[in-house]
Enzyme design. Structure first.
Site, short mmCIF file in Angstrom:
data_model
loop_
_atom_site.label_atom_id
_atom_site.label_comp_id
_atom_site.label_asym_id
_atom_site.label_seq_id
_atom_site.Cartn_x
_atom_site.Cartn_y
_atom_site.Cartn_z
N ARG A 130 0.86 -1.18 0.00
CA ARG A 130 0.00 0.00 0.00
C ARG A 130 0.90 1.23 0.00
NH1 ARG A 130 -2.39 1.11 5.44
NH2 ARG A 130 -0.84 2.77 5.35
N TYR B 162 4.20 5.65 11.38
CA TYR B 162 4.40 4.25 11.74
C TYR B 162 5.23 3.45 10.75
CZ TYR B 162 0.21 3.95 8.72
OH TYR B 162 -0.69 4.08 7.70
N HIS C 156 -3.49 4.88 4.51
CA HIS C 156 -4.70 4.06 4.62
C HIS C 156 -5.88 4.83 4.02
CE1 HIS C 156 -7.98 1.73 6.20
NE2 HIS C 156 -8.39 2.75 6.94
#
Lengths: 373, 394, 321
Positions: free
Chosen positions: A271, A284, A275
């Site tokens: 990805r 993160y 998100h």
């Protein structure tokens, strides 16, 4: 035999898993290091137009995805979840199916929706607060978005069971991420599929991240290997190689539609974006990891391969990019004209097939209260 | 060329502000659509905002380090495109423009609050209080015989036993009013208590209408008088659009409606329903006849959709549809301006060229909102309507 | 014909399978065993494994596949074996079954059968009354019969309805015997008066209707005339039938097994209070379960509403003032 690939252990299932059922055409397509064999590439039955179309579609959907993010930043959409980096799966898997095979998406598969023919501007109305369902599932054989993770998977299995009851040669594809494989619904659905030999292809887009939770925190084991526990084969493939995706999906779907039962494909990808537009991945994950994966970009890789086959030149590439620009621009213009349905219709109009007298009364009161204000 | 201002959107589902980190453009610079304008930091992330317009940067509305509210201007661009509708900015979530606290509309009270009563400390069930109200009994003067000193129904009845006007006579029946009838009752009260309405009357000579109906019948078309009424009213409304309006209490404005959506009052078992014939001025007689028949049937059967029941701008009713009753004073259907009532077409004595003759004719009564329409205007409208009904050539 | 409620439901399912070839029945133990209450007895034998089949033990998937089967053109009638086991399926019911049409325009003609209620001396999780959670969810229709005849008629109607229905079967009444007329349908959204009366309106559904009728019989000996209303349908709610009664009696009691706190009775009571405010001679009473987890079976009679507790409520409302 196993390979280390940017921190993810990529072992080929064929070495580890016994094939439980007789015919397993998918595994023969892949060589031990996980790449599509040259024979397989040749035997995919894709002519030059089809091969070029793969590229065209990946470029177009990527451009639309980028435009959607811009629109969100400009306040035209409340939210957008990018599928950047996963174009090979979206295009390869969708094109490997028949138009009559239903696809059950999660909430990120807009590239797939576009490949099915859904108008991107219509699609975006979902994020403009105008509707919960931006296309007719029956027209595109593309189920609505499923936001609660993994809940669409039992739907797909039930649908596939229905196909089997009707004795048709339909196959069903359900797609989901690595996070979904932790949900109970995934396990229950996989189990049902095995027991009822449902003609369903489980396509896991293992894009490594479930918002901020990495794969290592999602599972201690292997996703692909779990299929064996449910009584059918599973395979891990390179999700950034569109031909591998196409080959595996096609083989699994053909196997399913001819009575071979379910199949699990774990397509390893990444990805590349956040998100959603509300997320900040810099909190993160490391930039170096993202950089490493950008070296494996599915569109760039395929472009290289296509060019090496003599199927892509400057003129074609330019034409494709211009088409992508035009589609993005049309999407932007059309979205700006999206019509807001009347409130009574939007709020009360779709809840029941046969609304009760009580419900109709409540709708009248609601609409009357709008008139008075 | 037009200046368009881009307001800061809600970038993350419920944000209220963002801090401007840096500009990527300068005033005077030319930008394309999607060119990066600036970096802002929200509670969730640092975000680069792309330009929604192509053109020349006219003004940057914040300085680096400054906090900008969602919905506040960020940049003004002189753009070559036509003016685009600005996004609401706060599509999702709150911010200064769109939260649930904003836009509170204080509704106009239509009835005075019940005065703080003598009965404040009295303990009595709602029915008992209602009974006391009806009887004119002051509960503070009644001693309660129920548990804890509660006043019972019997106590109230005893208190009014001496009254010359006995209530609850044997045979008296209470009819509960719920549902549709209750709603209609509410609307009636609202109409009469908030709209100053007056009524004007006219009789029209229906000879032309009757002859037109006969001509239609001769070619196999059955057209009710209602269809002719609808057509004529719609046409008159087109000529006098002020009658197709509504008084806005909040702003003291007359809101003239663009479409002529004619409500047709229908008596049904459940009560009076007013289905709506949309765009009545845009359909021909045959379509009016068909649509109105369908609406009336549907209203009686209770099968109409909410879409058929809403959006009316003017209402048609009949007053004195049968028997000896000639006409009446119809009540306006709020929030409209005008209601048109038609009586029955029957033979009437009329004076034509000095002679008394029998001609088919009907009463028309219009009630109008006096805040919007005065007597002269009402007369003009009614005169126009009569004129249309008396000259029918099809 | 006379039949138990269990048999009536069995016949209803059989007639539904005959009436529409797309009807499917599935769930845990419904096939070979015929159901733990024998409600689906004989059906797999008659209609075969592709129409009546057993599933693995997974409530969420049972409802999830019902969604998929409905999309594929079937008319699924899944069973949740016991009320206490509906919770794993809660998400699929509330997030999807209830909302699919609103999201996509496609109606899902699913009927979810659930035995509910206590008073059978069972262990934990087998005596729940979860109906309020589902009545509270727009997009569903929620019904509960109280008699064998209604169980038949309401089930046929629920299965034929293109909207999703949660069908709660009062298991304590499975062996109640009464007339069943296979030609009669019970419309969804229509309550009925089980016993006429003039003094107090008692409203119940499912297992509490019979209890209310017993209470009415006992009350009549004290000179109190109770009118008993069987709601039959929780969502949509037929408030008009209730109101017509309260207009007469001015006093109302709602009875259900589920805990009173935030139970379905609260909705009925609030509506009565709102629509009949000026007519009430006493506050609306709710008689039902205590606000605790369903207790061990030796104590269940203290938890459940019985004739005595209904009569206490009758005393309260008739002597209120």
């Amino acid at each position: 035999m196993s390979l280390r690939y940017a921190g993810i252990r990529l072992s080929l299932v064929a070495d580890v898993v016994q094939v439980m059922r007789a015919e397993d055409p998918v595994r023969r397509l892949f060589s031990p290091d996980g790449t599509l064999t040259d024979d397989a590439r040749g035997s995919l039955g894709l002519d030059r137009d089809a091969l070029r179309d793969f590229y065209r579609k990946m470029v177009v959907i990527r451009r639309a995805d980028a435009e959607a993010l811009n629109l969100q930043r400009q306040g035209q959409l409340g939210l957008w979840g990018q599928f950047l980096g996963q174009e090979a799966v979206h295009v390869g898997a969708t094109l490997a199916l028949r138009q009559s095979d239903w696809i059950f998406p999660s909430y990120r598969e807009f590239g797939m929706a576009m490949c099915r023919g859904v108008d991107p501007a219509e699609m975006l109305t979902l994020f403009r607060g105008l509707t919960h369902g931006a296309w007719d599932p029956r027209r595109y054989h593309f189920a609505p978005l499923a936001i609660p993770v993994a809940t669409q998977i039992p739907h797909a299995v039930g649908f596939a069971m229905g196909c089997r009851f009707k004795k048709t040669d339909e196959a069903v594809l359900v797609t989901f991420g690595d996070g979904a494989t932790s949900e109970g619904d995934w396990h229950e659905a996989m189990n049902f599929a095995g027991v009822f030999k449902a003609p369903v292809v489980f396509l896991c887009q293992n894009n490594y991240w479930a918002i901020s939770v990495p794969l290592s925190r999602q599972t201690a084991g292997s996703i692909a290997e779990r299929a064996q526990g449910y009584g059918f084969p599973g395979i891990r493939i390179d999700g950034n190689d569109i031909l591998s995706v196409y080959a595996a999906t096609r083989a699994a779907a053909e196997r399913a539609r001819h009575g071979g039962g379910p199949y699990l494909i774990e397509a390893v990808t990444y990805r590349m974006g956040a998100h959603t537009s509300s997320d900040d991945p810099t909190r993160y994950r490391l930039a170096s990891e993202v950089e490493a994966w950008s070296q494996k970009d599915p569109v760039a890789r395929y472009r290289t391969w296509l060019s090496a086959q003599g199927l892509l030149d400057e003129a074609f590439d330019r034409g494709v990019r211009e088409e992508a620009e035009r589609i993005a621009s049309e999407m932007r213009d059309k979205l700006a004209q999206a019509v807001m349905p009347p409130a009574g219709e939007a709020v009360y109009g779709h809840v029941y097939q046969h609304p009760s007298a009580q419900f109709l009364r409540e709708r009248e009161e609601f609409e009357a209260s709008l008139d008075q204000s | 060329m037009a200046d368009q201002t881009f307001n800061l959107p809600d970038l993350g589902e419920g944000l209220t502000e963002a801090q401007l980190m840096s500009w990527r453009v300068e005033e005077g610079a030319r930008v394309e659509v999607n060119a990066p304008l600036c970096e802002v930091e929200t509670a969730k992330a640092v975000v680069v905002i792309p330009s929604p317009f192509a053109g020349v940067i006219r003004k940057l509305h914040a300085r680096p380090g400054q906090s900008v509210d969602v919905g506040a201007p960020l940049v003004t661009i002189e753009s070559a495109d036509g003016v685009r509708e600005q996004s609401p900015g706060t599509l999702v979530g709150y911010g200064p423009g769109g939260g649930p606290e904003s836009g509170i509309r204080r509704r106009q009270r239509t009835a005075a609050p019940v005065a703080e009563g003598a009965a404040a400390d009295v303990r009595a069930a709602p029915f008992v209080r209602q009974l006391a109200r009806e009887r004119g009994v002051d509960l503070s003067t009644v001693k309660g015989s129920g548990p804890g000193g509660r006043i019972t129904r019997a106590d109230v009845e005893a208190a009014t036993a001496a009254e010359p006007q006995p209530a609850n006579m044997p045979g008296e029946r209470r009819v509960s009013v719920v549902g549709l009838r209750k709603a209609i009752a509410r609307q009636m009260v609202r109409s009469v208590s908030t709209i100053p309405q007056f009524t004007e009357f006219a009789i029209f000579d229906a000879t032309a209408l009757v002859e037109a109906r006969a001509r239609a019948k001769a070619i196999g078309r059955s057209v009710t008088p209602l269809a002719y009424f609808v057509r004529a009213v719609a046409a008159s409304v087109r000529a006098y659009p002020i009658l197709n309006s509504s008084w806005d209490d909040r702003t003291d404005e007359i809101v003239i409606k663009p479409a002529v959506n004619l409500g047709i009052a229908v008596n049904t078992e459940k009560g009076l329903l007013v289905p709506v014939l949309r765009d009545a001025d845009r359909v021909d007689l045959a379509a009016i006849a068909e649509k109105s028949a369908r609406l009336i049937e549907g209203a009686r059967a209770g099968s109409l959709s909410p879409a058929d029941m809403t959006g009316g701008t003017i209402t048609l009713t009949n007053v004195g549809a049968s028997g000896p009753v000639e006409t009446g004073t119809p009540i306006i259907n709020p929030p409209e301006c005008c209601v048109v009532g038609f009586g029955a077409i029957k033979p009437r004595a009329m004076v034509v060229s000095g002679e008394v003759v029998a001609r088919p004719g009907a009463w028309i009564s219009i009630s109008v909102d006096h805040r919007i329409v005065d007597g002269a205007m009402a007369t003009e409208f009614l005169t126009d309507l009569v004129g249309r009904l008396e000259k029918i050539d099809d | 014909m006379e039949a138990t409620m269990a048999k009536a439901i069995n016949i209803g399912l059989r007639d539904a399978l005959l009436a529409d070839p797309e009807t499917l029945i599935f769930g845990e133990d419904v096939g070979a065993l015929g159901g733990v209450f024998r409600i689906t007895d004989g059906l797999q034998k008659e209609f075969g494994e592709e129409r009546v089949f057993d599933t693995p033990l997974a409530e969420s998937a049972i409802i999830g596949i019902a969604v998929g089967l409905a999309l594929r053109g079937f008319r699924p009638v899944p069973e949740i074996q016991f009320d206490g086991f509906i919770y794993p399926a809660f998400e699929q019911i509330v997030s999807h079954v209830a909302k699919y049409r609103n999201r996509s325009g496609i109606a899902l003609p699913i009927t979810i059968r659930v035995p509910f209620g206590g008073n059978i001396g069972a262990i934990e999780h087998h005596s729940e009354s979860p109906e309020a959670y589902f009545a509270h969810t727009a997009g569903l229709k929620v019904v509960a019969p109280s008699t064998p005849g209604d169980a038949y008629g309401l089930l046929r109607e629920a299965i034929a309805d293109d909207d999703p229905v949660v069908f709660f079967e009062p298991k304590a009444r499975y062996y109640l015997k009464d007339e069943v007329d296979q030609s009669l349908r019970v419309p969804i959204g229509k309550a009925c008066v089980r016993r006429e009366g003039t003094g107090v309106t008692v409203i119940g559904y499912g297992p509490t209707v019979l209890t209310a009728l017993h209470a009415a019989e006992a009350a009549s000996k004290d000179g109190d005339s109770l009118e008993v209303i069987d709601l039959r349908s929780l969502s949509p709610l037929d408030i008009d039938t209730v109101m017509a009664s309260v207009v007469k009696t001015h006093r109302a009691i709602v009875v259900h097994e589920a805990p009173v706190f935030c139970g379905f009775g609260a909705e009925v009571a609030a509506r009565i209070s709102h629509d009949a405010f000026d007519l009430l001679e006493a506050p609306v009473q709710r008689v039902g379960g205590l606000n605790v987890p369903y207790p061990p079976s030796r104590f269940e009679k203290l938890f459940l509403p019985d004739v005595d507790r209904i009569l206490e409520a009758v005393d309260l409302v008739t002597t209120y003032g």
